[in-house]
Design a protein around this motif. Structure first.
Motif, PDB file in Angstrom:
ATOM      1  N   ALA A  85       0.838  -1.210   0.000  1.00 23.48           N
ATOM      2  CA  ALA A  85       0.000   0.000   0.000  1.00 23.48           C
ATOM      3  C   ALA A  85       0.867   1.251   0.000  1.00 23.48           C
ATOM      4  O   ALA A  85       0.556   2.235  -0.694  1.00 23.48           O
ATOM      5  CB  ALA A  85      -0.935  -0.009   1.206  1.00 23.48           C
ATOM      6  N   MET A  86       1.962   1.229   0.759  1.00 20.07           N
ATOM      7  CA  MET A  86       2.857   2.388   0.779  1.00 20.07           C
ATOM      8  C   MET A  86       3.508   2.587  -0.587  1.00 20.07           C
ATOM      9  O   MET A  86       3.678   3.724  -1.038  1.00 20.07           O
ATOM     10  CB  MET A  86       3.905   2.210   1.869  1.00 20.07           C
ATOM     11  CG  MET A  86       3.314   2.251   3.271  1.00 20.07           C
ATOM     12  SD  MET A  86       4.487   1.780   4.550  1.00 20.07           S
ATOM     13  CE  MET A  86       5.504   3.237   4.598  1.00 20.07           C
ATOM     14  N   GLY A  87       3.853   1.491  -1.253  1.00 20.22           N
ATOM     15  CA  GLY A  87       4.446   1.592  -2.585  1.00 20.22           C
ATOM     16  C   GLY A  87       3.462   2.093  -3.623  1.00 20.22           C
ATOM     17  O   GLY A  87       3.836   2.793  -4.560  1.00 20.22           O
ATOM     18  N   GLN A  88       2.184   1.745  -3.440  1.00 22.99           N
ATOM     19  CA  GLN A  88       1.181   2.175  -4.408  1.00 22.99           C
ATOM     20  C   GLN A  88       0.960   3.678  -4.393  1.00 22.99           C
ATOM     21  O   GLN A  88       0.400   4.229  -5.345  1.00 22.99           O
ATOM     22  CB  GLN A  88      -0.141   1.444  -4.164  1.00 22.99           C
ATOM     23  CG  GLN A  88      -0.141   0.050  -4.736  1.00 22.99           C
ATOM     24  CD  GLN A  88      -1.489  -0.600  -4.613  1.00 22.99           C
ATOM     25  OE1 GLN A  88      -1.741  -1.291  -3.646  1.00 22.99           O
ATOM     26  NE2 GLN A  88      -2.347  -0.389  -5.586  1.00 22.99           N
ATOM     27  N   MET A  89       1.393   4.352  -3.341  1.00 24.95           N
ATOM     28  CA  MET A  89       1.259   5.809  -3.305  1.00 24.95           C
ATOM     29  C   MET A  89       2.176   6.455  -4.332  1.00 24.95           C
ATOM     30  O   MET A  89       1.923   7.569  -4.775  1.00 24.95           O
ATOM     31  CB  MET A  89       1.604   6.343  -1.908  1.00 24.95           C
ATOM     32  CG  MET A  89       0.634   5.910  -0.848  1.00 24.95           C
ATOM     33  SD  MET A  89       0.878   6.671   0.777  1.00 24.95           S
ATOM     34  CE  MET A  89       2.620   6.654   1.029  1.00 24.95           C
ATOM     35  N   HIS A  90       3.250   5.750  -4.734  1.00 29.00           N
ATOM     36  CA  HIS A  90       4.268   6.364  -5.578  1.00 29.00           C
ATOM     37  C   HIS A  90       4.465   5.680  -6.922  1.00 29.00           C
ATOM     38  O   HIS A  90       5.309   6.096  -7.690  1.00 29.00           O
ATOM     39  CB  HIS A  90       5.606   6.373  -4.838  1.00 29.00           C
ATOM     40  CG  HIS A  90       5.528   6.983  -3.474  1.00 29.00           C
ATOM     41  ND1 HIS A  90       5.315   8.329  -3.266  1.00 29.00           N
ATOM     42  CD2 HIS A  90       5.587   6.431  -2.244  1.00 29.00           C
ATOM     43  CE1 HIS A  90       5.266   8.573  -1.970  1.00 29.00           C
ATOM     44  NE2 HIS A  90       5.422   7.441  -1.320  1.00 29.00           N
ATOM     45  N   ALA A  91       3.714   4.616  -7.196  1.00 30.93           N
ATOM     46  CA  ALA A  91       3.927   3.872  -8.437  1.00 30.93           C
ATOM     47  C   ALA A  91       2.640   3.815  -9.252  1.00 30.93           C
ATOM     48  O   ALA A  91       1.552   3.789  -8.695  1.00 30.93           O
ATOM     49  CB  ALA A  91       4.390   2.447  -8.113  1.00 30.93           C
ATOM     50  N   PRO A  92       2.780   3.779 -10.571  1.00 28.91           N
ATOM     51  CA  PRO A  92       1.595   3.634 -11.416  1.00 28.91           C
ATOM     52  C   PRO A  92       0.970   2.246 -11.225  1.00 28.91           C
ATOM     53  O   PRO A  92       1.670   1.284 -10.921  1.00 28.91           O
ATOM     54  CB  PRO A  92       2.132   3.788 -12.839  1.00 28.91           C
ATOM     55  CG  PRO A  92       3.567   4.082 -12.739  1.00 28.91           C
ATOM     56  CD  PRO A  92       3.997   3.947 -11.335  1.00 28.91           C
ATOM     57  N   PRO A  93      -0.347   2.113 -11.436  1.00 32.85           N
ATOM     58  CA  PRO A  93      -1.024   0.840 -11.201  1.00 32.85           C
ATOM     59  C   PRO A  93      -0.476  -0.315 -12.030  1.00 32.85           C
ATOM     60  O   PRO A  93      -0.448  -1.451 -11.579  1.00 32.85           O
ATOM     61  CB  PRO A  93      -2.482   1.106 -11.551  1.00 32.85           C
ATOM     62  CG  PRO A  93      -2.599   2.519 -11.927  1.00 32.85           C
ATOM     63  CD  PRO A  93      -1.267   3.165 -11.835  1.00 32.85           C
ATOM     64  N   THR A  94      -0.030  -0.040 -13.253  1.00 36.21           N
ATOM     65  CA  THR A  94       0.514  -1.113 -14.092  1.00 36.21           C
ATOM     66  C   THR A  94       1.766  -1.696 -13.465  1.00 36.21           C
ATOM     67  O   THR A  94       1.938  -2.914 -13.408  1.00 36.21           O
ATOM     68  CB  THR A  94       0.833  -0.587 -15.507  1.00 36.21           C
ATOM     69  OG1 THR A  94      -0.323   0.047 -16.031  1.00 36.21           O
ATOM     70  CG2 THR A  94       1.269  -1.704 -16.414  1.00 36.21           C
ATOM     71  N   HIS A  95       2.633  -0.833 -12.959  1.00 38.78           N
ATOM     72  CA  HIS A  95       3.862  -1.313 -12.314  1.00 38.78           C
ATOM     73  C   HIS A  95       3.539  -2.103 -11.053  1.00 38.78           C
ATOM     74  O   HIS A  95       4.143  -3.136 -10.789  1.00 38.78           O
ATOM     75  CB  HIS A  95       4.788  -0.150 -11.989  1.00 38.78           C
ATOM     76  CG  HIS A  95       5.357   0.518 -13.196  1.00 38.78           C
ATOM     77  ND1 HIS A  95       6.145   1.641 -13.130  1.00 38.78           N
ATOM     78  CD2 HIS A  95       5.242   0.227 -14.517  1.00 38.78           C
ATOM     79  CE1 HIS A  95       6.490   2.009 -14.348  1.00 38.78           C
ATOM     80  NE2 HIS A  95       5.960   1.170 -15.197  1.00 38.78           N
ATOM     81  N   VAL A  96       2.576  -1.615 -10.291  1.00 43.52           N
ATOM     82  CA  VAL A  96       2.176  -2.313  -9.071  1.00 43.52           C
ATOM     83  C   VAL A  96       1.648  -3.697  -9.411  1.00 43.52           C
ATOM     84  O   VAL A  96       2.010  -4.692  -8.783  1.00 43.52           O
ATOM     85  CB  VAL A  96       1.120  -1.501  -8.290  1.00 43.52           C
ATOM     86  CG1 VAL A  96       0.538  -2.301  -7.143  1.00 43.52           C
ATOM     87  CG2 VAL A  96       1.722  -0.200  -7.787  1.00 43.52           C
TER      88      VAL A  96
END
Length: 151
Positions: A85-96
């Motif tokens: 969840a913390m990473g999703q604040m800074h990454a595009p959804p495709t990368h996540v």
């Protein structure tokens, strides 16, 4: 398609929805708080569902003898979901989605390495299709990023 494939497809759809909902939710709420409440809700829900469907298998001595692996798995899941969840604040959804899809890769490698699982041709084709879809999503994501940078 058998019941296992339908269940897997449904799980993939719910996992995709989870990624998109989490991506939006972390923009409005703290990722740690969000994950904490998610884990509490899911723990309570799963406890009731498991008790309903597996009532005959619920024995207190199983919980006592297996408290350490249950606790360890719960903590690892909480840590993993919080970091995600913390990473999703800074990454595009495709990368996540691509990063989270590697869970299946590690599960496959672990099953082959530690459990001596052998894949039949249908499962190998499935793995190749998953790999192709991840590569295609990454290529399309890079193409979109390149177009946005040109403008």
């Amino acid at each position: 398609m058998g019941p296992g494939e339908i269940l897997t497809l449904g799980s993939a759809l719910f996992w995709t929805m989870h990624i998109f909902v989490t991506e939006r939710a972390v923009n409005f709420h703290d990722a740690v708080d969000l994950t904490f409440y998610e884990m509490v809700f899911i723990s309570v829900l799963c406890t009731f569902v498991a008790y309903y469907y597996e009532e005959a298998e619920w024995e207190f001595n199983h919980l006592i003898t297996n408290w350490m692996p249950i606790t360890a798995m719960g903590l690892m899941e909480c840590i993993g979901f919080t970091l995600s969840a913390m990473g999703q604040m800074h990454a595009p959804p495709t990368h996540v989605a691509l990063i989270l899809a590697t869970e299946a890769v590690f599960a496959t490698i672990g099953g082959y390495s530690f459990l001596q699982e052998v894949f039949n041709s249908r499962e190998i084709v499935g793995c190749l299709l998953m790999l192709a879809s991840m590569l295609l999503a990454k290529i399309e994501s890079d193409d979109e990023s390149a177009k946005e940078n040109k403008q």
